[in-house]
Design an enzyme around this catalytic site. Sequence first.
Site, short mmCIF file in Angstrom:
data_model
loop_
_atom_site.label_atom_id
_atom_site.label_comp_id
_atom_site.label_asym_id
_atom_site.label_seq_id
_atom_site.Cartn_x
_atom_site.Cartn_y
_atom_site.Cartn_z
N HIS A 152 0.85 -1.19 0.00
CA HIS A 152 0.00 0.00 0.00
C HIS A 152 0.89 1.24 0.00
O HIS A 152 2.08 1.18 0.29
CB HIS A 152 -0.90 0.01 1.24
CG HIS A 152 -1.78 -1.19 1.34
ND1 HIS A 152 -2.68 -1.54 0.37
CD2 HIS A 152 -1.88 -2.15 2.30
CE1 HIS A 152 -3.32 -2.65 0.71
NE2 HIS A 152 -2.85 -3.04 1.89
N CYS A 193 -0.57 2.45 -4.21
CA CYS A 193 -1.37 3.65 -4.45
C CYS A 193 -0.48 4.89 -4.33
O CYS A 193 0.40 4.95 -3.47
CB CYS A 193 -2.50 3.75 -3.44
SG CYS A 193 -3.78 2.50 -3.63
#
Length: 438
Positions: A152, A193
């Site tokens: 992430h 991300c």
Amino acid sequence: MIVLLLVLSLLATAFSFPDGILTMEQPKNDGNHWAVLVAGSNTWGNYRHQADVCHAYQILKKHGIPDDRIIVFMYDDIAHNEENPTPGVIINQPNGPNVYEGVPKDYTGENVSPDVFLHVLQGNANQLVGVGSGKVVKSGPNDHIFVNFVDHGGPGILAFGDDTLEADKLMEAIKSMYKQNKYGKMVFYVEACESGSMFNRLLPKDINVYATTASNPDESSYACYYDDKLETFLGDVYSIKWMQDSDKEDLNTETLEKQFKITKAETNTSHVMEYGDLTIGGMTVAEFQGNQQSSVFLSNDIDVDPCKDAVPSEDVPLAILERRLEAAASQTQREQLEEQLRDLIKSRESVKTTIKKIASFATNDHVQTHRVMYSGVRHALNSWDCYKYVLKHLAATCPQLNIPKNDYALRHLYVLVNLCEERVPAETIKEAITKVCG
């Protein structure tokens, strides 16, 4: 002619290489290949990250990079997870091969951390005595280093288990390596991300480093290949696309730029980006992923486009619960899943409420609060000291946000960036965080 062909055939058999390797070349400039592969997350819901990294390992191994020059970070809680119906097996695509087999687990569990990673990358073996395998990148001025990170991310950070790797710290390490002639060329492939924010306007063009990312500085990366049997996603779109390309191409003729363009064109879920010294894109993929041509393909010829069932990374927990609910076989199971779904939705609403309250107290201005929250304005990150200071305080003071493991919360950190870039004092933001969460 027949006799000549027979002799050539016998010679080919006598000198054939194992594991489907057809040709062998030495790295250019008498240098070596080095690779650092990182899956920073854990838990079954993040299955895809370790699957991506295991697949990447198999590609490098099949193309001739030896284990002593491939360093792998992974929690290693997936292959033998209680939710895994096939213990010891990890797949990266529907009905795919086992990519877990043979993967060296150099740094697992709590050793999957940004500090350990930076020591490994910079070759600081003396800092890792008794830690994991102790393997580090022992590279020199002619060596090529390939770094693949999957996890992430948020503005200027990559999640690393319970911690984060900040972009400025990564840049500091890279620049130090450059000054010490610890590499000839270095390439980063980053799946996360907002991964573009790790390099955008930060990575110099004159230190022999080239990076590609799954997304630009402001958007999500995407998970894909939901598996009904495993009840989780098997891969990430950007990672799947570049690896499927590496599986089928002749890496000795394909350039990094060509692979980038193929990956960018086929990843229609996010904007694949490139940064740094773009001239490195003219070099072959083999010079970073291994230059022994392999006839072993790790990606099956399947008709399923990973983009078809792709979901933003922050929505993966929601998508998994919704899929499980659709497949629920009993009323009891449906009720349990519905309760989990309600809890998750409630948790997501709590994230938005918490961040909005922090912005409101920090600005004490309704118009500015709306602007930093909802206007679509996302300032470029320049105020690093402010941002890192308030982010650290947010993670420590608001444990309910579960930063950095909660990708949904990470996707709201742009509000802190906006506050810092609009010159709201760091201490004022800190006080707002304490007021909301303390």
